[in-house]
Design a protein around this motif. Structure first.
Motif, PDB file in Angstrom:
ATOM      1  N   ARG A  12       0.855  -1.192   0.000  1.00  0.00           N
ATOM      2  CA  ARG A  12       0.000   0.000   0.000  1.00  0.00           C
ATOM      3  C   ARG A  12       0.890   1.241   0.000  1.00  0.00           C
ATOM      4  NH1 ARG A  12      -2.750  -0.699   4.862  1.00  0.00           N
ATOM      5  NH2 ARG A  12      -4.575  -1.497   3.818  1.00  0.00           N
ATOM      6  N   ARG A  13       0.506   2.231  -0.793  1.00  0.00           N
ATOM      7  CA  ARG A  13       1.215   3.510  -0.828  1.00  0.00           C
ATOM      8  C   ARG A  13       0.198   4.622  -1.062  1.00  0.00           C
ATOM      9  NH1 ARG A  13       4.617   0.730   0.922  1.00  0.00           N
ATOM     10  NH2 ARG A  13       6.819   0.665   0.420  1.00  0.00           N
ATOM     11  N   ARG A  14       0.557   5.820  -0.648  1.00  0.00           N
ATOM     12  CA  ARG A  14      -0.342   6.961  -0.822  1.00  0.00           C
ATOM     13  C   ARG A  14      -0.256   7.480  -2.255  1.00  0.00           C
ATOM     14  NH1 ARG A  14       2.592  11.830  -0.422  1.00  0.00           N
ATOM     15  NH2 ARG A  14       4.721  11.426   0.239  1.00  0.00           N
ATOM     16  N   VAL A  15      -1.360   8.056  -2.698  1.00  0.00           N
ATOM     17  CA  VAL A  15      -1.425   8.682  -4.013  1.00  0.00           C
ATOM     18  C   VAL A  15      -2.129  10.025  -3.856  1.00  0.00           C
ATOM     19  CG1 VAL A  15      -1.381   6.565  -5.393  1.00  0.00           C
ATOM     20  CG2 VAL A  15      -3.554   7.445  -4.566  1.00  0.00           C
ATOM     21  N   GLY A  16      -2.064  10.846  -4.871  1.00  0.00           N
ATOM     22  CA  GLY A  16      -2.644  12.182  -4.809  1.00  0.00           C
ATOM     23  C   GLY A  16      -4.157  12.208  -4.759  1.00  0.00           C
ATOM     24  N   GLY A  17      -4.815  11.168  -5.203  1.00  0.00           N
ATOM     25  CA  GLY A  17      -6.275  11.125  -5.208  1.00  0.00           C
ATOM     26  C   GLY A  17      -6.755   9.976  -6.075  1.00  0.00           C
ATOM     27  N   PRO A  18      -8.051   9.699  -6.052  1.00  0.00           N
ATOM     28  CA  PRO A  18      -8.600   8.595  -6.840  1.00  0.00           C
ATOM     29  C   PRO A  18      -8.344   8.718  -8.340  1.00  0.00           C
ATOM     30  CG  PRO A  18     -10.229   9.408  -5.290  1.00  0.00           C
ATOM     31  CD  PRO A  18      -9.066  10.349  -5.234  1.00  0.00           C
ATOM     32  N   ASP A  19      -8.457   9.924  -8.871  1.00  0.00           N
ATOM     33  CA  ASP A  19      -8.233  10.102 -10.315  1.00  0.00           C
ATOM     34  C   ASP A  19      -6.789   9.809 -10.685  1.00  0.00           C
ATOM     35  OD1 ASP A  19     -10.867  10.764 -10.761  1.00  0.00           O
ATOM     36  OD2 ASP A  19     -10.503  12.921 -10.520  1.00  0.00           O
ATOM     37  N   GLU A  20      -5.869  10.251  -9.851  1.00  0.00           N
ATOM     38  CA  GLU A  20      -4.457   9.977 -10.100  1.00  0.00           C
ATOM     39  C   GLU A  20      -4.186   8.471 -10.034  1.00  0.00           C
ATOM     40  OE1 GLU A  20      -0.207  10.800  -7.970  1.00  0.00           O
ATOM     41  OE2 GLU A  20      -1.687  12.409  -7.954  1.00  0.00           O
ATOM     42  N   ALA A  21      -4.817   7.781  -9.093  1.00  0.00           N
ATOM     43  CA  ALA A  21      -4.646   6.328  -8.975  1.00  0.00           C
ATOM     44  C   ALA A  21      -5.159   5.620 -10.228  1.00  0.00           C
ATOM     45  CB  ALA A  21      -5.371   5.816  -7.736  1.00  0.00           C
ATOM     46  N   ARG A  22      -6.313   6.056 -10.725  1.00  0.00           N
ATOM     47  CA  ARG A  22      -6.873   5.441 -11.935  1.00  0.00           C
ATOM     48  C   ARG A  22      -5.974   5.675 -13.148  1.00  0.00           C
ATOM     49  NH1 ARG A  22     -11.408   7.428  -9.400  1.00  0.00           N
ATOM     50  NH2 ARG A  22     -12.784   5.801  -8.634  1.00  0.00           N
ATOM     51  N   ARG A  23      -5.486   6.907 -13.297  1.00  0.00           N
ATOM     52  CA  ARG A  23      -4.587   7.194 -14.421  1.00  0.00           C
ATOM     53  C   ARG A  23      -3.331   6.333 -14.336  1.00  0.00           C
ATOM     54  NH1 ARG A  23      -6.175  12.502 -13.375  1.00  0.00           N
ATOM     55  NH2 ARG A  23      -4.295  12.888 -12.164  1.00  0.00           N
ATOM     56  N   TRP A  24      -2.765   6.199 -13.140  1.00  0.00           N
ATOM     57  CA  TRP A  24      -1.554   5.399 -12.958  1.00  0.00           C
ATOM     58  C   TRP A  24      -1.822   3.937 -13.321  1.00  0.00           C
ATOM     59  CZ3 TRP A  24      -0.335   1.231  -9.867  1.00  0.00           C
ATOM     60  CH2 TRP A  24       1.009   0.877  -9.848  1.00  0.00           C
ATOM     61  N   ALA A  25      -2.933   3.373 -12.833  1.00  0.00           N
ATOM     62  CA  ALA A  25      -3.256   1.971 -13.111  1.00  0.00           C
ATOM     63  C   ALA A  25      -3.491   1.739 -14.604  1.00  0.00           C
ATOM     64  CB  ALA A  25      -4.473   1.540 -12.309  1.00  0.00           C
ATOM     65  N   HIS A  26      -4.155   2.663 -15.267  1.00  0.00           N
ATOM     66  CA  HIS A  26      -4.384   2.516 -16.705  1.00  0.00           C
ATOM     67  C   HIS A  26      -3.074   2.609 -17.482  1.00  0.00           C
ATOM     68  CE1 HIS A  26      -8.672   2.180 -16.445  1.00  0.00           C
ATOM     69  NE2 HIS A  26      -8.753   3.300 -15.738  1.00  0.00           N
ATOM     70  N   ARG A  27      -2.182   3.479 -17.025  1.00  0.00           N
ATOM     71  CA  ARG A  27      -0.877   3.607 -17.686  1.00  0.00           C
ATOM     72  C   ARG A  27      -0.064   2.324 -17.525  1.00  0.00           C
ATOM     73  NH1 ARG A  27       4.079   5.127 -16.005  1.00  0.00           N
ATOM     74  NH2 ARG A  27       3.386   5.836 -13.976  1.00  0.00           N
ATOM     75  N   ILE A  28      -0.139   1.693 -16.366  1.00  0.00           N
ATOM     76  CA  ILE A  28       0.589   0.450 -16.090  1.00  0.00           C
ATOM     77  C   ILE A  28      -0.159  -0.758 -16.669  1.00  0.00           C
ATOM     78  CG2 ILE A  28       1.504  -1.006 -14.207  1.00  0.00           C
ATOM     79  CD1 ILE A  28       2.989   1.570 -14.510  1.00  0.00           C
ATOM     80  N   ALA A  29      -1.426  -0.577 -17.031  1.00  0.00           N
ATOM     81  CA  ALA A  29      -2.282  -1.618 -17.618  1.00  0.00           C
ATOM     82  C   ALA A  29      -2.607  -2.729 -16.626  1.00  0.00           C
ATOM     83  CB  ALA A  29      -1.649  -2.190 -18.890  1.00  0.00           C
ATOM     84  N   ILE A  30      -3.086  -2.319 -15.422  1.00  0.00           N
ATOM     85  CA  ILE A  30      -3.586  -3.292 -14.457  1.00  0.00           C
ATOM     86  C   ILE A  30      -5.018  -2.900 -14.086  1.00  0.00           C
ATOM     87  CG2 ILE A  30      -1.316  -3.892 -13.523  1.00  0.00           C
ATOM     88  CD1 ILE A  30      -1.948  -2.088 -11.107  1.00  0.00           C
ATOM     89  N   PRO A  31      -5.847  -3.875 -13.709  1.00  0.00           N
ATOM     90  CA  PRO A  31      -7.220  -3.540 -13.316  1.00  0.00           C
ATOM     91  C   PRO A  31      -7.231  -2.759 -12.003  1.00  0.00           C
ATOM     92  CG  PRO A  31      -6.833  -5.915 -13.156  1.00  0.00           C
ATOM     93  CD  PRO A  31      -5.590  -5.303 -13.703  1.00  0.00           C
ATOM     94  N   ILE A  32      -8.177  -1.860 -11.874  1.00  0.00           N
ATOM     95  CA  ILE A  32      -8.295  -1.058 -10.655  1.00  0.00           C
ATOM     96  C   ILE A  32      -9.742  -1.040 -10.195  1.00  0.00           C
ATOM     97  CG2 ILE A  32      -8.483   1.106 -11.944  1.00  0.00           C
ATOM     98  CD1 ILE A  32      -6.824   2.330  -9.533  1.00  0.00           C
ATOM     99  N   TYR A  33      -9.938  -1.185  -8.885  1.00  0.00           N
ATOM    100  CA  TYR A  33     -11.262  -1.259  -8.286  1.00  0.00           C
ATOM    101  C   TYR A  33     -11.345  -0.292  -7.114  1.00  0.00           C
ATOM    102  CZ  TYR A  33     -10.890  -5.725 -10.714  1.00  0.00           C
ATOM    103  OH  TYR A  33     -10.679  -6.686 -11.665  1.00  0.00           O
ATOM    104  N   ASP A  34     -12.553   0.085  -6.756  1.00  0.00           N
ATOM    105  CA  ASP A  34     -12.794   0.892  -5.568  1.00  0.00           C
ATOM    106  C   ASP A  34     -13.101  -0.068  -4.426  1.00  0.00           C
ATOM    107  OD1 ASP A  34     -13.818   2.536  -3.541  1.00  0.00           O
ATOM    108  OD2 ASP A  34     -14.660   3.940  -4.990  1.00  0.00           O
ATOM    109  N   VAL A  35     -12.305  -0.024  -3.374  1.00  0.00           N
ATOM    110  CA  VAL A  35     -12.451  -0.977  -2.287  1.00  0.00           C
ATOM    111  C   VAL A  35     -13.796  -0.816  -1.568  1.00  0.00           C
ATOM    112  CG1 VAL A  35     -11.387   0.298  -0.377  1.00  0.00           C
ATOM    113  CG2 VAL A  35     -11.078  -2.157  -0.527  1.00  0.00           C
TER     114      VAL A  35
END
Length: 105
Positions: free
Chosen positions: A59-82
């Protein structure tokens, strides 16, 4: 006197490059990694939890949900809201294995 002056808002938490490097390294070195966005609380900023196929997680901190989604899409991994999905059972199983046999980890 300044009674009615507006206070400056604190700047949002910026992402630390070391945090992103750690997350990217986790994705590169594990199989089947999925990301879970954890919401901001009164104690912690928004975080992203990565869970591998065997249940290992980080687990690591991120700037916000939108930033997390952009990062996951760039890395090409699925992302979910816990809050919507919950944590996968494989993570709970991994935590239980670590509790029972800490010498293996």
């Amino acid at each position: 006197m300044g009674l009615f002056r507006r206070r400056k808002r604190a700047a949002p938490a910026s992402r630390d490059r070391a945090d992103l490097d750690h997350l990217e390294n986790f994705v590169r070195t594990r199989k089947g990694v999925e990301a879970y966005i954890e919401p901001r609380t009164t104690v912690t900023e928004t975080t992203i939890m990565l869970i591998a196929d065997d249940g290992e997680w980080t687990r690591r901190r991120v700037g916000g949900p939108d930033e997390a989604r952009r990062w996951a899409h760039r890395i090409a991994i699925p992302i979910y809201d816990v809050r919507l999905m919950g944590y996968p059972q494989r993570m709970r199983d991994y935590n239980e294995r670590r509790k029972r046999r800490p010498e293996l980890f």
